[in-house]
Scaffold this active site. Structure first.
Site, mmCIF file in Angstrom:
data_model
loop_
_atom_site.group_PDB
_atom_site.id
_atom_site.type_symbol
_atom_site.label_atom_id
_atom_site.label_comp_id
_atom_site.label_asym_id
_atom_site.label_seq_id
_atom_site.Cartn_x
_atom_site.Cartn_y
_atom_site.Cartn_z
ATOM 1 N N ASP A 86 -19.274 3.539 11.916
ATOM 2 C CA ASP A 86 -19.586 3.194 13.282
ATOM 3 C C ASP A 86 -20.768 2.187 13.335
ATOM 4 O OD1 ASP A 86 -20.607 2.743 16.092
ATOM 5 O OD2 ASP A 86 -20.234 4.799 16.480
ATOM 6 N N HIS A 87 -20.162 0.803 13.583
ATOM 7 C CA HIS A 87 -20.838 -0.239 13.178
ATOM 8 C C HIS A 87 -22.024 -0.222 13.882
ATOM 9 C CE1 HIS A 87 -19.047 -2.563 16.362
ATOM 10 N NE2 HIS A 87 -20.075 -3.096 16.553
ATOM 11 N N HIS A 127 -19.585 4.351 19.799
ATOM 12 C CA HIS A 127 -20.834 3.838 20.105
ATOM 13 C C HIS A 127 -21.750 4.163 20.858
ATOM 14 C CE1 HIS A 127 -18.437 1.186 17.423
ATOM 15 N NE2 HIS A 127 -17.961 0.321 18.469
ATOM 16 N N LYS A 133 -26.826 -1.544 13.315
ATOM 17 C CA LYS A 133 -27.497 -2.558 14.088
ATOM 18 C C LYS A 133 -29.234 -2.409 13.905
ATOM 19 C CE LYS A 133 -23.986 -3.621 17.516
ATOM 20 N NZ LYS A 133 -23.762 -5.005 17.395
ATOM 21 N N ILE A 151 0.767 -1.266 0.083
ATOM 22 C CA ILE A 151 0.018 -0.086 0.004
ATOM 23 C C ILE A 151 0.927 1.215 0.006
ATOM 24 C CG2 ILE A 151 -2.154 -0.823 0.977
ATOM 25 C CD1 ILE A 151 -1.568 -0.482 3.439
ATOM 26 N N LYS A 193 -15.298 -4.363 29.942
ATOM 27 C CA LYS A 193 -14.826 -6.023 29.138
ATOM 28 C C LYS A 193 -14.726 -6.715 30.451
ATOM 29 C CE LYS A 193 -12.900 -4.622 24.834
ATOM 30 N NZ LYS A 193 -13.855 -5.158 23.946
HETATM 31 C C1 BG6 Z 1 -15.668 -2.406 18.664
HETATM 32 C C2 BG6 Z 1 -14.816 -2.345 19.631
HETATM 33 O O1 BG6 Z 1 -16.113 -1.146 17.883
HETATM 34 O O2 BG6 Z 1 -16.963 -2.909 19.308
HETATM 35 C C3 BG6 Z 1 -14.456 -3.667 20.553
HETATM 36 O O3 BG6 Z 1 -13.457 -2.014 19.201
HETATM 37 C C4 BG6 Z 1 -15.875 -4.129 20.947
HETATM 38 O O4 BG6 Z 1 -13.707 -3.466 21.634
HETATM 39 C C5 BG6 Z 1 -16.848 -4.020 19.864
HETATM 40 O O5 BG6 Z 1 -15.767 -5.457 21.320
HETATM 41 C C6 BG6 Z 1 -18.347 -4.423 20.286
HETATM 42 O O6 BG6 Z 1 -19.056 -4.625 19.279
HETATM 43 P P1 BG6 Z 1 -20.540 -5.709 19.309
HETATM 44 O O7 BG6 Z 1 -21.029 -5.272 18.147
HETATM 45 O O8 BG6 Z 1 -19.973 -6.924 19.652
HETATM 46 O O9 BG6 Z 1 -21.253 -5.084 20.511
#
Ligand code: BG6
Length: 503
Positions: free
Chosen positions: A185-186, A248, A190, A94, A348
């Protein structure tokens, strides 16, 4: 598939094609989009990485990943054969400009073959150190010239602090238009998170109650049983505040606190979220002490298995000051929310894996029932459960059947499992499809990311300058440090025990 929505011919180039994110999330998401008929007739998936693979070897690796991680289970051989015809691999460095010229050639070949100008998506599933060099080389090779067709997807972390986030925004905006930048931001993908907006803005009954007159406080809790495990090198430089709260949890808070947007247009929605972040009360050094708590897990036992403490995890500094738990009390200083506390916590190695938002309403103004009737009295609560249970429950008081008047709490429940038979898509399916469609509603805009960093910088700076002397301060399989209980108890509340216990 909704037939009114059509994806256009697309070349999907994955930087980090042999990485963990591609294996676990991106490849299964693309395959499920294909199965559900969302991919266009003409598409090409080009994985790229340093390791040498042929197209066939790369595609076989993806098949293994999909068989392991896809929500739809093992791939059907016929479907796989059809899907994998369009999978390619390009070994690349890259840092090397030649790599990008090669991508340009490939895109041109597809355009000629398909007799069209395809959309091109550059997906950066690589460590953030590489974002600048990739973006710069894309620009140098003149691969970002067409703002209508070229998009770039940036994974988190977006910056390490406000300054680095600003630098990255500046670099990207020198190359791309904002409408080409998809910051992931996943959580926003959801299903249950998207539903918060539907719940709030597609129903009229909640809005009159959705303010400081009726809501006493809000709790947002995202707890995980998992430890840091193999991600020590990234996590030790990040911590819970950067890893979870900056993105998140603050986004969840924005969904609860935002004003109704005038339409479901990407910028309208994101404007209202930025309003929330800007209205959030700033922290001075003394406020940090009173309003924010950090923790780090010690070794212990989880579900009958002995687990190491954070400092014993691979690639973690044995004297690390990084927090694996954080809890903060926020306020949103505006007419709707003045003095309503928003308590957020994440950690965690906690007792339970669950993401839940609880809205506690104020008590009734006057209790007409005798004390004996109301022994288990509880204020109304709205519990939005994001995962693993996907539900919304409203807790109300009801008369228990019998000859005497005894009240107890009952749940009015909307539960996805009991209501729908279809399996919800994974967040990454939603987000990748939106990238193909050019819909940025569920992506972070540059100013949103900066506003979130700006808010938490005083906490990060205070924590960085003052080492925590009592780390590790919570044991595995607990609810975090005692100071987190004290944070909320000072206001006369307690963290709600989460009603769901699965995973
Ligand atoms: C990620 C974090 O963005 O989200 C992780 O880097 C975390 O540390 C994860 O475990 C949690 O995502 P989910 O979808 O499993 O709640």
């Amino acid at each position: 598939m909704n037939s009114s929505i059509k994806t256009e011919p697309t070349v999907f180039i994955i930087f980090g094609g042999t990485g963990d994110l591609t294996s676990r999330k991106i490849a299964p998401a693309l395959y499920n989009l294909f199965l559900d008929g969302w991919l266009p007739a003409q598409y090409s998936i080009i994985g790229t990485g340093r390791t040498k693979f042929t197209d066939e070897q790369f595609s076989e690796n993806l098949l293994k990943d999909i068989n392991q991680f896809s929500r739809s289970g093992k791939a059907d051989p016929k479907k796989w054969a059809e899907f994998s015809k369009n999978i390619h691999y390009q070994v690349s460095d890259i840092n090397d400009f030649e790599t990008y010229k090669e991508f340009g050639k490939r895109v041109e070949e597809h355009n000629t073959e398909w007799k069209t100008q395809a959309n091109v998506i550059y997906y950066l599933a690589v460590s953030p150190n590489f974002f600048p060099i990739i973006a710069s080389n894309i620009s140098k090779a003149k691969l970002a010239e067409d703002p209508d067709r070229v998009r770039i997807v940036i994974e988190k972390p977006f910056g390490h602090d406000l300054e680095t986030a600003k630098e990255l925004n500046k670099l990207l905006s020198g190359i791309f238009n904002e409408c080409q930048i998809y910051r992931i931001d996943h959580y926003l993908g959801k299903e249950t998170v998207q539903n918060i907006m539907a719940f709030r803005f597609a129903n009229s009954i909640m809005e009159p109650l959705w303010n400081r007159n009726y809501i006493e406080h809000v709790q947002i809790s995202v707890t995980e049983q998992l430890g840091v495990e193999e991600r020590g090198d990234y996590y030790d430089g990040a911590g819970a505040m950067r890893d979870m709260i900056q993105n998140h949890l603050l986004q969840l808070l924005c969904h609860i606190a935002m004003e109704p947007p005038v339409s479901f247009n990407a910028d309208e929605v994101r404007n209202r979220k930025v309003d929330v972040l800007k209205a959030m009360r700033r922290f001075g050094p003394d406020d940090v002490r009173m309003s924010a708590v950090r923790g780090q897990y010690a070794s212990g036992w989880m579900q009958g298995k002995e687990v190491p403490g954070y400092r014993e995890e691979p690639k973690v500094d044995p004297e690390s000051n990084t927090e694996t738990f954080a809890a903060v009390k926020f306020f949103v200083d505006n007419w709707r929310w003045q003095n309503v506390p928003f308590y957020v916590r994440t950690g965690k190695r906690m007792h339970q894996s669950a993401s839940v938002i609880t809205i506690q309403f104020k008590d009734v103004p006057h209790l007409i029932f005798p004390t004996e009737a109301a022994e288990s009295w509880q204020q109304n609560r709205l519990i939005i459960s994001i995962q693993p249970e996907m539900s919304i429950r409203l807790q109300v008081q009801a008369k228990r059947p019998g000859l005497d008047m005894v009240l107890n709490t009952v749940d009015m429940v909307f539960d996805y499992k009991g209501t729908y038979t279809t399996q919800p898509p994974e967040a990454y399916e939603t987000l990748i499809l939106d990238t193909m469609l050019g819909d940025q509603t569920l992506f972070m805009r540059g100013d949103q990311v900066e506003a979130a960093w700006e808010l938490i910088m005083p906490i990060l700076s205070t924590w960085q300058t003052k080492k925590s002397l009592n780390f590790p301060n919570y044991s595995a399989d607990s609810w975090g440090p005692e100071s987190a209980e004290a944070l909320i108890a000072r206001d006369g509340f307690n963290w709600f025990t989460l009603p769901i216990s699965k995973k």
